[in-house]
Design an enzyme around this catalytic site. Structure first.
Site, PDB file in Angstrom:
ATOM      1  N   HIS A  18     -39.623 -35.445   1.965  1.00  0.00           N
ATOM      2  CA  HIS A  18     -40.981 -35.282   1.393  1.00  0.00           C
ATOM      3  C   HIS A  18     -41.977 -36.005   1.872  1.00  0.00           C
ATOM      4  CE1 HIS A  18     -38.432 -33.206  -1.910  1.00  0.00           C
ATOM      5  NE2 HIS A  18     -37.620 -34.245  -1.497  1.00  0.00           N
ATOM      6  N   HIS A 196     -32.990 -28.129  -3.632  1.00  0.00           N
ATOM      7  CA  HIS A 196     -32.296 -29.129  -4.124  1.00  0.00           C
ATOM      8  C   HIS A 196     -31.311 -28.817  -5.234  1.00  0.00           C
ATOM      9  CE1 HIS A 196     -35.595 -31.283  -2.199  1.00  0.00           C
ATOM     10  NE2 HIS A 196     -34.965 -32.548  -2.718  1.00  0.00           N
ATOM     11  N   GLU A 199     -27.740 -32.697  -7.071  1.00  0.00           N
ATOM     12  CA  GLU A 199     -28.097 -34.176  -6.947  1.00  0.00           C
ATOM     13  C   GLU A 199     -27.812 -34.935  -8.184  1.00  0.00           C
ATOM     14  OE1 GLU A 199     -32.271 -34.785  -6.725  1.00  0.00           O
ATOM     15  OE2 GLU A 199     -32.219 -36.961  -6.053  1.00  0.00           O
ATOM     16  N   ASP A 277     -35.160 -38.485   2.407  1.00  0.00           N
ATOM     17  CA  ASP A 277     -35.686 -37.944   1.277  1.00  0.00           C
ATOM     18  C   ASP A 277     -37.109 -38.577   1.073  1.00  0.00           C
ATOM     19  OD1 ASP A 277     -35.621 -36.524  -0.896  1.00  0.00           O
ATOM     20  OD2 ASP A 277     -34.172 -37.733  -2.048  1.00  0.00           O
ATOM     21  N   ASP A 278     -37.192 -39.894   0.223  1.00  0.00           N
ATOM     22  CA  ASP A 278     -38.565 -40.391   0.087  1.00  0.00           C
ATOM     23  C   ASP A 278     -38.374 -41.962   0.519  1.00  0.00           C
ATOM     24  OD1 ASP A 278     -39.647 -38.292  -1.830  1.00  0.00           O
ATOM     25  OD2 ASP A 278     -37.709 -38.489  -2.522  1.00  0.00           O
TER      26      ASP A 278
END
Ligand code: HPA
Ligand code: ZN
Length: 326
Positions: A18, A196, A199, A277-278
């Site tokens: 992201h 997504h 998760e 991811d982040d």
């Protein structure tokens, strides 16, 4: 175990990233100052020490608050270019980043501002470091499907500049089926779909994403192991999973990296990839994620080569543009 330098030089793709999650505390402070916005933290260190998350929602609250400093085209450019510079150092040759337009249009930052800044940085990253990219527009699943439909409409002037739609944000209680119509519209426009799923949410959301949204990859997907029938389906179909090991441990999807199922899934023949991811929030970029898995679970040279190869063959590249990286 494969050594660090070999891992670094192995050509890799990042398929689950992201852009808003690459906002380092230092840049957040710099942009807040540039845009004359107050931040509820006294220092970079105070901000960083707030990055303790009990679950996905804890993280999302800080992530949306942080993203509010992104105001101008130059802000989106600086964010994206800093990420690509890091990719160049880590041996990442291709990226398929997400951005969350609704996070920004809700603050009156236009779709044009976002696309212009991001696309200019992606073009410069290609020019400077040879990094290829495919952009993914991601819908926020805690908002309504109608809001996603409006967002897709707003993005149509840039239709040739993104390749897929995605689905992120708060998973539990926001199943894929909520977005069936907007994903139908996106696919009718020739866009690919990812989502997504699995998760924090149940394995059933993975099946829904495949059956109802017709996704070609599952983002995360680690909870597939709750359902043996689904596991076999993912192996048979060779559906790529974009697994994010440091994200999963930071958000307590697994209590410790030693408990992560990624190498089990790989060894069962699933098309697993490693992603960050982040990274600004979870303590590591793509190479750090490979190293964390290696250190906790072991990773032979053959397994590393398989993971890196999976990342490229699971990307939206094909033909010469894929072969150039293999
Ligand atoms: N899950 C859901 N939404 C997100 C994530 C994630 O890991 N990262 C950024 N938005
Ligand atoms: Zn994600």
């Amino acid at each position: 175990n494969i050594d660090t330098e070999l891992l670094r030089t192995l050509p890799k793709a990042e398929l689950h990233l992201h852009l808003e999650g690459t906002l380092e505390p230092e840049l957040m402070f710099a942009l807040a100052q540039r845009n004359g916005m107050p931040l509820p933290y006294d220092s970079v260190d105070a901000l960083r020490s707030a990055y303790e998350f009990g679950n996905l929602q804890d993280f999302l609250n800080l992530y949306y608050q942080g993203a509010a400093v992104l105001q101008t085209e130059q802000d989106f450019y600086d964010l994206t270019l800093a990420y690509l510079e890091r990719c160049a150092r880590d041996g990442v040759v291709h990226v398929e980043p997400f951005f969350d337009p609704q996070t920004h249009t809700a603050r009156a930052v236009t779709m044009a501002t976002q696309f212009r800044g991001i696309l200019r940085a992606l073009a410069d990253g290609k020019e400077r470091w040879g990094i290829t990219s495919c952009l993914i527009l991601s819908f926020l699943r805690h908002l309504s499907e109608e809001d996603a439909v409006v967002t897709l409409q707003q993005a149509l002037p840039w239709r040739e500049h993104f390749v897929a739609v995605g689905l992120d944000s708060s998973e539990k209680g926001n199943p894929p089926e909520k977005f069936q119509r907007v994903f139908d519209q996106a696919r009718a426009l020739g866009l690919k779909a990812v989502a997504h799923a699995g998760e924090e949410g149940p394995a059933d959301y993975i099946a829904q994403a495949l059956d109802l949204l017709k996704v070609v990859r599952i983002d995360h997907g680690v909870r597939c192991s709750d359902d043996p029938v689904l596991v076999q389906r993912l192996i048979d179909q060779q559906t790529p999973l974009t697994v994010c090991p440091l994200s999963n441990t930071r958000l307590k999807v697994f209590s410790d990296m030693s408990e992560h199922n990624i190498m089990q899934l790989l060894e069962r023949g699933m098309r697993v990839t490693i992603n960050s991811d982040d990274p600004a929030y979870f303590g590591g970029y793509l190479l750090d994620n490979y190293l964390a898995v290696r250190d906790a679970l072991g990773m032979t040279r053959e397994q590393a080569v398989q993971l890196a190869r999976n990342s490229l063959t699971s990307s939206f590249l094909d033909g010469d543009s894929l072969n150039n990286h293999l």
